[in-house]
Design an enzyme around this catalytic site. Structure first.
Site, PDB file in Angstrom:
ATOM      1  N   ASP A 212       4.797   0.671  10.277  1.00  0.00           N
ATOM      2  CA  ASP A 212       3.362   0.726  10.556  1.00  0.00           C
ATOM      3  C   ASP A 212       3.006  -0.058  11.835  1.00  0.00           C
ATOM      4  O   ASP A 212       3.738  -0.966  12.207  1.00  0.00           O
ATOM      5  CB  ASP A 212       2.555   0.197   9.355  1.00  0.00           C
ATOM      6  CG  ASP A 212       2.910  -1.229   8.959  1.00  0.00           C
ATOM      7  OD1 ASP A 212       4.119  -1.543   8.854  1.00  0.00           O
ATOM      8  OD2 ASP A 212       1.986  -2.039   8.747  1.00  0.00           O
TER       9      ASP A 212
ATOM     10  N   GLU B  78      -5.070  -5.239   9.025  1.00  0.00           N
ATOM     11  CA  GLU B  78      -4.698  -4.003   8.339  1.00  0.00           C
ATOM     12  C   GLU B  78      -5.757  -2.930   8.605  1.00  0.00           C
ATOM     13  O   GLU B  78      -6.954  -3.185   8.473  1.00  0.00           O
ATOM     14  CB  GLU B  78      -4.608  -4.223   6.827  1.00  0.00           C
ATOM     15  CG  GLU B  78      -3.452  -5.084   6.365  1.00  0.00           C
ATOM     16  CD  GLU B  78      -2.153  -4.298   6.169  1.00  0.00           C
ATOM     17  OE1 GLU B  78      -2.104  -3.104   6.564  1.00  0.00           O
ATOM     18  OE2 GLU B  78      -1.205  -4.883   5.617  1.00  0.00           O
TER      19      GLU B  78
END
Length: 201
Positions: free
Chosen positions: A173, A127
């Site tokens: 994303d 992430e």
């Protein structure tokens, strides 16, 4: 693409931990279904909590099941969610590890890659603190490159891709601002479903 400001590679030890990372162990993982089978895929994500806000502890709290749902209206949709990436890279480049890379972190959800369902079972999730609408920082790219070096030295990584590529239509994303061309130029095995569109950042 290494600069003079990039950190040295992050070695991964025999237990799947980067010793130079900050450790914040998460319970949100399991064993890989093929015991002893190494991960071959790296999935890049982006996250911010509350949406569009950086810093704070909310992302880490989510990954360790301590998120205060009452702290922001948007958190209600995260109630009872049990997720975690292996790593989080903050805007200033700080690296935090939540799950051993030898374990199956719950980061990708319903997903598939190369004809295989359930990418969590054979991937490593990273992430980056960010959104679909903001560029990532040079500090983040420096840390990510050093992490790629460590992961590729430890495991037979065959592909590096985005969450949007393993869960198309469900996830977007890391978004259009992520610089995939940088990693292709450095020789990493970037593989994307829509390369031209994805490299616009």
């Amino acid at each position: 693409m290494r600069s003079d400001l990039s950190p040295p590679p992050f070695p991964v030890d025999a237990e799947g931990w980067v010793r130079r990372a900050r450790h914040c162990p998460s319970p949100n993982y399991g064993g890989r279904s093929r015991a002893g089978s190494p991960p071959t895929l790296v999935v890049i994500h982006s996250i911010s909590l509350p949406p569009g806000q950086f810093e704070g502890q909310a992302v880490e709290d989510l990954f360790i099941n301590r998120l205060d749902i009452s702290a922001h209206p948007s958190f209600e949709s995260l109630r009872d969610l049990r997720v975690s990436a292996h790593f989080l890279i903050r805007r200033e480049g700080t690296l935090t590890q939540f799950v051993s890379t030898d374990a199956c972190a719950w980061h990708a959800g319903v997903s598939q890659w190369g004809g295989r369902q359930g990418c969590n079972d054979f991937s490593i999730g990273i992430e980056l603190e960010g959104t679909d609408h903001t560029s990532f920082t040079e500090a983040q790219y420096g840390t990510l490159g050093a992490l790629f070096e460590g992961l590729c030295a430890r495991y037979p990584i065959q592909a590096i891709t985005g969450h949007s590529d393993v869960a198309p239509g469900r996830k977007t994303d890391p978004g259009p601002h992520f610089d995939w061309a940088r990693w292709e130029a450095s020789g990493y095995p970037v593989q994307l479903l829509c390369p031209k569109k994805a490299r616009s950042g």
